[in-house]
Design a protein around this motif. Sequence first.
Motif: not given
Ligand code: GLY
Length: 423
Positions: A218, A232, A293, A295-296, A298
Motif C-alpha cells: 500500500d 490510511g 484484521r 488492511g485498507d 490492501e
Molecule cells: N493500509 C494500512 C492498514 O490498513 O493498516
Amino acid sequence: MQILLLGSGGREHALAWKIAQSPLLDKLYIAPGNAGTSTCGENVPLGVNDFDGIRKFVLDNGVDMLLVGPEDPLVKGIHDFFLADPLLCKIPVIGPVAKAALLEGSKDFAKQFMVRHGIPTAAYKTFEASGIDDGLAFIRSLAPPYVLKADGLAAGKGVIICPDEESAIKEFTAMLRDARFGQASAKVVVEEFLSGIECSAFVITDGISFLVLPEAKDYKKIGEGDTGPNTGGMGSVSPVPFADATFLGKVEERIIKPTINGLLQEKIDYRGFIFFGLMNVKGDPYVIEYNCRMGDPETESVIPRIKNDFVELLQAVAEQKLADHRIITDARTCATVMLVSKGYPDAYEKGRPVKLEEPMEGSLVFHAGTIIKEGEVVTNGGRVIAVTSLGASMDEALAATYRNVGKIEFQGRYFRKDIGFDL
Ligand code: GLY
Ligand code: AMP
C-alpha cells in the motif's frame, strides 16, 4: 447463512462484494456500512463498538456469523463479549479475542511476542513515564533516524520517525510526559530504523492451521513520490513484484509459522485475519507491525484475486477446518487507487455529491467514505472511493484504474497519480 459484517470502509465494501457472491449466503447485513455496501446487502445503523446494539440485532434477526472488519471492536473485546454471553456464544465471530488482538492493540505486547518466538523484527526497548531518562539515554545510543511508537491504538498516527536526535528527544518527551496520544502513549516503543521496501502479507487462520492470502503493497503517504503525512492508505497493488517465491518462502518460514505456532503455544485462540506489515531488508523480511484484521486499501486489491467461495473459508475458520482448503489465486495483477476529500488526512469537508457510473466498465468501485442522503451518494469521509482493476500486468491494471478514476467526480477530489511508481 446470515452474516453480519462490521465496518464502513473500502475494506468492508470489498468483503461484502465478495461474500455476496457466495451461494451459501442467505442474507448479508453490514453495520454501519456505506453507500456501496448497500448494494451487497442491508446496511444496519449500528456503530461497530455498540456491543449491546449488535447483540440485540444478532438475536432478533437470526444472524449466524459475525465478521469484524476494523480493529477497534476486536481490541475492545467483541469476540470475548460473544463468548461470554449464553445466547451468543455459539455464534462464530471471525476476528480474534482481545488477548490476541493485542498483537495490534499493544506494540509492546507484539514486540515481546516476536522476541519470545524468534520472529525477525527491529531491536527495541519500551519505556514508561517513570523511565524517561533511560529512554533518552537509549535514544542517544542509537543512530538516526529514530522510530518512536505509541504502544496503543492511535488511529494510525502513533508512529513517528524522527530525522535527528533533537526531534526524537522532543517527540519522545511529548509522548510520555504530555500524553501526546493520550493513554496510547503511556508506553512508548523506541526501535531501530529498518531500511528497505515495505509490503504486507495476510493470512486467515482458525487457530490451528492457516492459509496465506495474496500479498499487497500500500501507499501510505498523501503526496506523490511518498511525501507528506501518513494516511490510511492512498492505493495498493497485488501481487508485489519484489515479493518473489524466495522472499515469500522466508516470510512463511520465519514469520508466519512462528507466529501461528507462538499463538498456539501461548494458548491464544486466534480466529480471523493476521496482517503482517513487513520490511524487505536486502531480501530478508522483518515484521514492522501486526494488525489483527485485513488492511485498507490492501483488501481492495487482495480480495478480487481470491477465487474461492469466501463464505466457505469463513465457515472453515469457525469450524477449525481450514486445513481442508487451499487458496485459489487469480494470477492477474490488481491495482487500487483511492479518491480522497480535499484536506485529508487533516480536516476535510463532507456531504459533497458524488457523480459516478456503476457498474464501471473494466473496474470495480469500492466505496469507503460515502453515504446515501436523500437518494444521492455524498461524501462522508476522508477516503471516499477506491477504484480497483485487474490486468494481465501491473501497467494494464493501473491503466484501467486511472482511466476510470476520472469518471468519478466530487468537489475537492484528490488522488495520487503515481501508485505503483516504485515497482
Ligand atoms: N493500509 C494500512 C492498514 O490498513 O493498516
Ligand atoms: P505503522 O503505523 O506501525 O504501520 O508504522 C507506520 C510506518 O512507519 C510504517 O509503514 C513504516 O513505513 C514506518 N516504520 C515503522 N517502523 C519502522 C522501522 N522500524 N523502520 C523503518 N520504518 C518503520
